[in-house]
Design a protein around this motif. Sequence first.
Motif, PDB file in Angstrom:
ATOM      1  N   GLU A  38      41.198  28.957  38.618  1.00  0.00           N
ATOM      2  CA  GLU A  38      40.852  27.718  39.301  1.00  0.00           C
ATOM      3  C   GLU A  38      40.060  28.048  40.558  1.00  0.00           C
ATOM      4  O   GLU A  38      40.220  29.105  41.143  1.00  0.00           O
ATOM      5  N   ASP A  39      39.215  27.129  40.978  1.00  0.00           N
ATOM      6  CA  ASP A  39      38.407  27.307  42.193  1.00  0.00           C
ATOM      7  C   ASP A  39      37.676  28.653  42.159  1.00  0.00           C
ATOM      8  O   ASP A  39      37.801  29.468  43.061  1.00  0.00           O
ATOM      9  N   ASN A  40      36.886  28.846  41.109  1.00  0.00           N
ATOM     10  CA  ASN A  40      36.272  30.148  40.861  1.00  0.00           C
ATOM     11  C   ASN A  40      34.803  30.264  41.270  1.00  0.00           C
ATOM     12  O   ASN A  40      34.163  31.261  40.962  1.00  0.00           O
ATOM     13  N   ALA A  41      34.258  29.294  41.974  1.00  0.00           N
ATOM     14  CA  ALA A  41      32.823  29.309  42.302  1.00  0.00           C
ATOM     15  C   ALA A  41      32.426  30.561  43.095  1.00  0.00           C
ATOM     16  O   ALA A  41      31.431  31.221  42.766  1.00  0.00           O
ATOM     17  N   SER A  69      36.436  38.781  46.940  1.00  0.00           N
ATOM     18  CA  SER A  69      36.582  37.478  46.290  1.00  0.00           C
ATOM     19  C   SER A  69      37.706  37.503  45.267  1.00  0.00           C
ATOM     20  O   SER A  69      38.492  36.562  45.161  1.00  0.00           O
ATOM     21  N   ASN A  72      41.459  37.090  46.295  1.00  0.00           N
ATOM     22  CA  ASN A  72      41.993  35.745  46.519  1.00  0.00           C
ATOM     23  C   ASN A  72      42.634  35.165  45.260  1.00  0.00           C
ATOM     24  O   ASN A  72      43.200  34.078  45.302  1.00  0.00           O
ATOM     25  N   HIS A  73      42.529  35.866  44.148  1.00  0.00           N
ATOM     26  CA  HIS A  73      43.053  35.394  42.862  1.00  0.00           C
ATOM     27  C   HIS A  73      43.867  36.512  42.219  1.00  0.00           C
ATOM     28  O   HIS A  73      43.369  37.256  41.373  1.00  0.00           O
TER      29      HIS A  73
END
Length: 93
Positions: A38-41, A69, A72-73
């Motif tokens: 999710e929110d992977n832009a 980046s 964050n996931h």
Amino acid sequence: FFFKQKTAYEIMPSLGGSEMCIRDRIISKIRKEAQKVEDNAALLKAIDELEQSIGKPSFFQKYQSFISSAANHVTFFGGIASAIKTISNLLSM
């Protein structure tokens, strides 16, 4: 005799057919896993920039940006752990 570790800039342009296949599979795997997040832009942008920097002096900087980046996931890392190891092995050749 001293052993000089190759940089990504020195390694990537000289990849042969099988190594390029490995590189392409790694990028494909990373992108596929990023699509699940999710929110992977920002993550997808970092992957695009990483891929475009292959064979250029900016590769290491883009790799660090990608890792930042990805950090964050947390679940994303589980899916790409083997790809990260392969990239690290290529850089240490």
